[in-house]
Design a protein around this motif. Structure first.
Motif, short mmCIF file in Angstrom:
data_model
loop_
_atom_site.label_atom_id
_atom_site.label_comp_id
_atom_site.label_asym_id
_atom_site.label_seq_id
_atom_site.Cartn_x
_atom_site.Cartn_y
_atom_site.Cartn_z
N THR A 99 0.88 -1.17 0.20
CA THR A 99 0.03 0.11 -0.22
C THR A 99 0.83 1.07 0.01
O THR A 99 1.94 1.44 0.61
N ILE A 100 0.73 2.21 -1.04
CA ILE A 100 1.60 3.42 -0.92
C ILE A 100 0.67 4.65 -0.74
O ILE A 100 -0.40 4.66 -0.73
N ALA A 101 1.56 5.46 0.14
CA ALA A 101 0.96 6.63 0.63
C ALA A 101 2.20 7.82 0.15
O ALA A 101 3.27 7.69 0.01
N ILE A 102 1.69 9.15 0.24
CA ILE A 102 2.37 10.37 0.14
C ILE A 102 2.35 10.81 1.45
O ILE A 102 1.22 11.19 2.17
N LEU A 103 3.68 11.35 1.91
CA LEU A 103 3.69 12.12 3.42
C LEU A 103 4.59 13.46 2.98
O LEU A 103 5.91 13.11 2.72
N SER A 104 4.08 14.19 2.87
CA SER A 104 4.70 15.49 2.34
C SER A 104 4.50 16.82 3.30
O SER A 104 3.52 17.01 4.06
N GLY A 105 5.68 17.69 3.26
CA GLY A 105 5.34 18.96 4.04
C GLY A 105 4.98 19.96 3.00
O GLY A 105 5.13 21.20 3.19
N GLY A 106 4.84 19.36 1.61
CA GLY A 106 4.16 20.55 0.78
C GLY A 106 2.49 20.54 0.64
O GLY A 106 2.31 20.06 1.64
N PRO B 207 0.59 18.65 10.88
CA PRO B 207 1.79 18.23 11.76
C PRO B 207 3.03 18.28 10.67
O PRO B 207 4.08 18.59 11.12
N THR B 208 2.91 18.14 9.24
CA THR B 208 4.24 18.33 8.59
C THR B 208 4.55 19.90 8.55
O THR B 208 5.56 20.20 7.84
N THR B 209 3.90 20.81 9.10
CA THR B 209 4.33 22.07 9.12
C THR B 209 5.39 22.48 10.14
O THR B 209 6.01 23.45 10.26
N TYR B 210 5.53 21.44 10.99
CA TYR B 210 6.69 21.69 11.98
C TYR B 210 7.64 20.44 12.28
O TYR B 210 7.33 19.39 11.72
N ASN B 211 8.65 20.60 12.72
CA ASN B 211 9.84 19.42 13.15
C ASN B 211 9.03 18.43 13.80
O ASN B 211 8.31 18.81 15.00
N GLY B 212 9.11 17.22 13.37
CA GLY B 212 8.34 16.04 14.43
C GLY B 212 7.22 15.78 13.86
O GLY B 212 6.66 14.78 14.27
N GLY B 213 6.61 16.35 12.80
CA GLY B 213 5.39 16.34 12.25
C GLY B 213 5.24 15.02 11.47
O GLY B 213 4.14 14.32 11.63
N LYS B 214 6.11 14.41 10.59
CA LYS B 214 6.28 13.48 9.91
C LYS B 214 6.04 12.25 10.78
O LYS B 214 5.23 11.45 10.39
N PRO B 215 6.92 11.90 11.64
CA PRO B 215 6.66 10.78 12.45
C PRO B 215 5.21 10.70 13.23
O PRO B 215 4.85 9.58 13.52
N GLU B 216 4.96 11.93 13.85
CA GLU B 216 3.28 11.94 14.36
C GLU B 216 2.38 11.41 13.13
O GLU B 216 1.32 10.65 13.52
N ILE B 217 2.64 11.79 12.07
CA ILE B 217 1.49 11.38 10.73
C ILE B 217 1.79 9.81 10.57
O ILE B 217 0.83 9.09 10.54
N ILE B 218 2.96 9.52 10.72
CA ILE B 218 3.22 7.93 10.59
C ILE B 218 2.72 7.18 11.56
O ILE B 218 2.16 5.86 11.69
#
Ligand code: MG
Length: 210
Positions: free
Chosen positions: A93-100, A138-149
């Motif tokens: 299963t494929i997902a995109i996780l972006s700060g864009g 979450p991806t607008t701040y540091n540590g946000g990507k792990p939070e989404i994961i």
């Protein structure tokens, strides 16, 4: 299930969407925004500060967003389509996780057949003028990507999670995933390479790793 999560900018596509939005506003705005982006990607300036400053400068409208949406497709990573097709055949299963920005990335996601996009909401008014971005995303701040994961793991209960990306904000996800693959096809970063389980220069190299 097996979940593989891709960063977007400088990974699935060669561009940085925020830089392209800035370029559309002229060379001075571009230079200012590019410097902020690089400082954030190299871990020199906190991401949340950079986010607000960049958008206050750019204030993107609907027409510009549409142009950049197409540009993401035009600059897709050369092996992305075949790599993702093979991954789907192998049951990923494929997902995109972006700060864009989600509305900029949606056309590329559709082109690549990726249904799940985690990216920053950008709000325009009824005339297509810039209103605001979601500064709580979450991806607008540091540590946000792990939070989404963490959220995706709760939602999907995957047996395996792989993250692929080029930036320091991607590398931050490493404690949350089973395998972190650094991508250096466009902007190789020594800090990311040192921290990665594997480091690749073309997306199809990951097929031998997962
Ligand atoms: Mg990136």
């Amino acid at each position: 299930m097996k979940l593989i999560i891709f960063d977007c900018d400088s990974t699935l596509s060669s561009i940085e969407g925020i830089d392209e939005l800035a370029r559309a506003k002229g060379p001075e705005v571009f230079a200012e925004v590019e410097a902020l982006t690089n400082a954030a990607m190299n871990g020199e300036v906190p991401l949340d500060q950079v986010f607000a400053r960049r958008l206050d400068i750019i204030r993107p409208d609907q027409a510009t967003c549409s142009t950049i949406g197409q540009l993401y497709i035009d600059t897709v990573e050369p092996t992305a389509v075949s790599t993702l097709n093979t991954l789907r055949e192998k049951g990923w299963t494929i997902a995109i996780l972006s700060g864009g920005f989600k509305r900029l990335i949606e056309p590329l996601a559709e082109f690549l057949g990726i249904e799940r996009i985690e990216a920053v909401p950008l709000e325009l008014d009824s005339e297509g003028k810039y209103l605001r971005f979601d500064n709580s995303y979450p991806t607008t701040y540091n540590g946000g990507k792990p939070e989404i994961i963490q959220q995706l793991k709760q939602e999907f209960s995957p047996d395996t999670v792989v993250m692929v990306g080029d930036g320091v904000s991607d590398l931050e996800t490493k404690p949350e995933v089973d395998c972190f693959i650094g991508y250096g096809g466009y902007t190789p970063r020594p800090k990311v390479q040192e921290g990665s389980d594997h480091f690749i220069y073309k997306l199809d190299e990951l097929l031998a790793l997962v």
